[in-house]
Motif scaffolding. Structure first.
Motif, short mmCIF file in Angstrom:
data_model
loop_
_atom_site.label_atom_id
_atom_site.label_comp_id
_atom_site.label_asym_id
_atom_site.label_seq_id
_atom_site.Cartn_x
_atom_site.Cartn_y
_atom_site.Cartn_z
N TYR A 1 0.84 -1.20 0.00
CA TYR A 1 0.00 0.00 0.00
C TYR A 1 0.88 1.26 0.00
N CYS A 2 1.88 1.28 0.86
CA CYS A 2 2.76 2.45 0.93
C CYS A 2 3.46 2.69 -0.40
N LYS A 3 3.91 1.63 -1.05
CA LYS A 3 4.57 1.78 -2.34
C LYS A 3 3.59 2.31 -3.39
N SER A 4 2.40 1.74 -3.44
CA SER A 4 1.44 2.16 -4.47
C SER A 4 0.96 3.60 -4.27
N GLN A 5 0.93 4.05 -3.02
CA GLN A 5 0.45 5.40 -2.71
C GLN A 5 1.59 6.39 -2.43
N LYS A 6 2.84 5.90 -2.55
CA LYS A 6 4.03 6.72 -2.26
C LYS A 6 3.96 7.33 -0.85
N ILE A 7 3.71 6.47 0.12
CA ILE A 7 3.65 6.88 1.52
C ILE A 7 4.96 6.48 2.18
#
Length: 179
Positions: free
Chosen positions: A42-48
């Protein structure tokens, strides 16, 4: 706040027991593995890059099944990611976590590939240009957390691939590539 709408959630996300730390060791280990993968993806896909344990992070609750992760569960899952070297606690109280969906060495490799792909060997750029310049648009470097970028650049500097130099402000910090 980030949204879940554009992200494909795994089936377990709608299964209430996965929002409660499981008491049986084998089940808990599987649960932790699933949550680690979910958080990193999720963090990778949302650049978090930053997660606050006490903040309203989209994965930490599911209103459709009226479930939320406890503080202990949040800290347990993030600590497991930290234990794999894929995140770091930014404070002793474990309230903020820096997520490394790429390890620092991997970010350094991405920077070198970016330099090669854009013909920037022997060029000078500001740190901000790497994060938000026209060359970085649409790349993984676009919007990269400054702390992560600086650590990857320092790693490359130590390997003789670039030189960092200071300007009059943080926005003026420069990079001279020598790939």
């Amino acid at each position: 706040m980030q949204k879940l709408a554009d992200f494909k959630l795994p089936q377990f996300f709608n299964y209430p027991p996965y929002f409660t730390l499981q008491p049986v060791r084998d089940t808990r280990e599987k649960q932790i593995q699933l949550w680690k993968e979910l958080i990193l993806d999720y963090c990778k896909s949302q650049k978090i890059f930053l997660i606050g344990v006490e903040e309203d992070f989209p994965l930490f609750s599911n209103s459709a099944i009226d479930r939320s992760l406890s503080h202990e569960a949040r800290e347990t899952f993030l600590s497991a990611i930290v234990g794999e070297g894929r995140a770091e606690w930014l404070d002793k109280g474990h309230r903020k976590c820096l997520v490394l969906w790429h390890r620092i060495q991997d970010w350094a490799d991405i920077i070198l590939q970016f330099v090669r792909d854009n013909g920037l060997e022997d060029s000078v750029m500001t740190v901000e240009e790497i994060r938000s310049g026209t060359e970085s648009l649409g790349t993984e470097l676009q919007g990269i957390d400054r702390t992560i970028l600086m650590r990857a650049l320092k790693l490359l500097e130590n390997k003789g691939k670039l030189a960092l130099f200071k300007g009059t402000s943080a926005d003026d910090e420069g990079v001279k590539f020598s790939v």
